[in-house]
Design an enzyme around this catalytic site. Structure first.
Site, PDB file in Angstrom:
ATOM      1  N   GLN A  98       1.224  66.223  10.628  1.00 32.21           N
ATOM      2  CA  GLN A  98       0.554  65.812  11.698  1.00 32.21           C
ATOM      3  C   GLN A  98       1.633  66.413  12.857  1.00 32.21           C
ATOM      4  O   GLN A  98       2.927  66.105  12.771  1.00 32.21           O
ATOM      5  CB  GLN A  98       0.419  64.317  11.853  1.00 32.21           C
ATOM      6  CG  GLN A  98      -0.081  63.968  13.359  1.00 32.21           C
ATOM      7  CD  GLN A  98      -0.233  62.676  13.564  1.00 32.21           C
ATOM      8  OE1 GLN A  98       1.010  62.104  13.984  1.00 32.21           O
ATOM      9  NE2 GLN A  98      -1.349  61.988  13.729  1.00 32.21           N
ATOM     10  N   TYR A 179       0.120  60.042  23.322  1.00 33.68           N
ATOM     11  CA  TYR A 179       1.088  61.075  23.462  1.00 33.68           C
ATOM     12  C   TYR A 179       0.482  62.373  23.969  1.00 33.68           C
ATOM     13  O   TYR A 179      -0.531  61.955  24.652  1.00 33.68           O
ATOM     14  CB  TYR A 179       1.468  61.360  22.003  1.00 33.68           C
ATOM     15  CG  TYR A 179       2.040  60.458  21.300  1.00 33.68           C
ATOM     16  CD1 TYR A 179       3.416  59.834  21.511  1.00 33.68           C
ATOM     17  CD2 TYR A 179       1.669  59.797  20.375  1.00 33.68           C
ATOM     18  CE1 TYR A 179       4.123  58.646  21.356  1.00 33.68           C
ATOM     19  CE2 TYR A 179       2.210  58.718  19.474  1.00 33.68           C
ATOM     20  CZ  TYR A 179       3.412  58.212  20.099  1.00 33.68           C
ATOM     21  OH  TYR A 179       3.974  56.944  19.540  1.00 33.68           O
ATOM     22  N   ARG A 226      -6.740  64.162  15.778  1.00 36.52           N
ATOM     23  CA  ARG A 226      -6.802  62.580  15.590  1.00 36.52           C
ATOM     24  C   ARG A 226      -7.035  62.237  16.991  1.00 36.52           C
ATOM     25  O   ARG A 226      -6.327  62.725  17.879  1.00 36.52           O
ATOM     26  CB  ARG A 226      -5.534  62.086  15.085  1.00 36.52           C
ATOM     27  CG  ARG A 226      -5.826  60.479  14.734  1.00 36.52           C
ATOM     28  CD  ARG A 226      -4.305  59.833  14.158  1.00 36.52           C
ATOM     29  NE  ARG A 226      -4.839  58.623  13.750  1.00 36.52           N
ATOM     30  CZ  ARG A 226      -4.257  57.521  13.598  1.00 36.52           C
ATOM     31  NH1 ARG A 226      -2.940  57.445  14.557  1.00 36.52           N
ATOM     32  NH2 ARG A 226      -4.637  56.506  13.017  1.00 36.52           N
ATOM     33  N   GLY A 310      -2.750  52.429   6.890  1.00 34.18           N
ATOM     34  CA  GLY A 310      -1.520  52.462   7.301  1.00 34.18           C
ATOM     35  C   GLY A 310      -0.608  51.374   6.371  1.00 34.18           C
ATOM     36  O   GLY A 310       0.055  51.834   5.326  1.00 34.18           O
TER      37      GLY A 310
END
Length: 362
Positions: A98, A179, A226, A310
């Site tokens: 990623q 982000y 994502r 996760g």
């Protein structure tokens, strides 16, 4: 439950099942940004899932936000990740790296260059961040110039090439969780007046340019992204136009033929259904907090092609075996999520030695 264990083709990679290890920051990289010495063990232990998506990995010096997160732009980074991908492939797994640029979610104390963070606009997220000397408020970032935005697109391109050199099966662009990519979407973070701000089309432009550059460099069938529509992490507020921005964005990304879109779902079911209609490749859905009894429900309904998890995979390296055997799951030890040693990282027990909790959690 049988559908989750059926194979699927994802771009260039053939996956053995439809369960995905979601990207999770673990903050155990070396000071130069190379994966830590235990990273190969950590990821290869979990290689039985259909796809591993690694922790967020910065594409440049300015992309770092947190302490001891890995990079993928130097020779040392490539060598470190090559050890990880080799270990995963030896175990029969598939792994995407990623690419994550933290943008304004950064503190100078956490980076080697100690520079001010960069972002679409000079707006602080209004959030604290952990540093080596404790929690501190994140300072106001420096607004990127138009030329610097274009250079950042090229930074993603270069990092994607380096990831393939490290023998990753592909890369996932981190366009979620507050982000840099998502910062361009949100009026709370983006007040630009150039071609990267204002209208929906302009605010989506950076994400589309990054995806286009990466796909051009390594192939669309090894490129993914994502998204987390509606999330408010890191002071993000996408406003009333947020859902329409994602409808436009997904439609434009669909034209590129990427390997998959990975949605961290925060509750807008109508929008998720619209994304499913607009997206014609594989769709991964991650519902944070989804219970074990609901595993496979989105695949069974046709809403998703794969499901990402996760903490359950973090705490259960033999996640697939436990699901098949209907065995109890280890509980994740939150105190060891970020930084540290093997404890809470590579020492979670597997069946038949598992006791239902980790030693660290006892």
């Amino acid at each position: 439950m049988s559908d989750i264990f059926s194979p699927i083709r994802l771009g260039q990679a053939q996956l053995s099942n439809r369960l995905v290890m979601a990207p999770m920051t673990r903050s155990r990289a070396e000071q130069d940004g190379s994966p830590g010495e235990l990273a190969a063990d950590y990821y290869s232990q979990r290689a039985a899932v259909g796809l591993i998506v690694t922790e967020g990995t910065q594409p440049s010096d300015d992309g770092q936000g947190y302490l001891t997160t890995p990079g993928i732009y130097t020779d040392a980074h490539v060598a470190g990740w090559k050890a990880v991908t080799s270990a995963v492939h030896t175990m029969g797994g598939r792994i995407y790296i990623q690419l994550m640029h933290a943008g304004r979610m950064s503190h100078p104390d956490n980076t080697a260059h100690h520079r001010q963070g960069v972002a679409p606009s000079a707006i602080a997220p209004g959030a604290p961040m952990f540093t080596a000397t404790g929690m501190k408020d994140i300072p106001t970032p420096r607004a990127l110039t138009t030329e610097e935005v274009r250079q950042t697109v090229q930074d993603f391109r270069f990092a994607a090439r380096r990831a393939i050199e490290a023998r990753a099966d592909g890369v996932e662009i981190h366009g979620a969780n507050g982000y840099l990519v998502q910062q361009f979407f949100a009026p709370s973070a983006n007040l630009r007046t150039d071609e990267y701000g204002g209208s929906i089309e302009n605010r989506a432009r950076f994400a589309i340019e990054v995806a286009s550059a990466v796909a051009e460099e390594i192939g669309a069938d090894r490129t993914a992204i994502r998204l987390s529509p509606g999330t408010t992490i890191g002071g993000i507020d996408e406003g009333a136009e947020g859902p329409d921005l994602y409808r436009y964005l997904v439609g434009e990304l669909d034209k590129l033929g990427l390997a998959y879109v990975h949605v961290m779902h925060t509750g807008n079911e109508a929008l998720l259904a619209d994304i499913r209609k607009r997206w014609h490749q594989a769709l991964i859905v991650n519902r944070p907090g989804r219970g074990r009894e609901e595993i496979g429900s989105d695949i069974a309904s046709g809403l998703a092609d794969l499901e990402a998890y996760g903490q359950m995979i973090l705490a259960n390296p033999d996640f697939i075996d436990r699901l098949k055997a209907d065995a109890p799951m280890n509980e994740a030890d939150r105190s060891t999520f970020f930084g540290g040693t093997a404890k809470g990282y590579t020492d979670y027990p597997t069946q038949p030695d598992a006791t239902g909790v980790t030693e660290a959690a006892q």
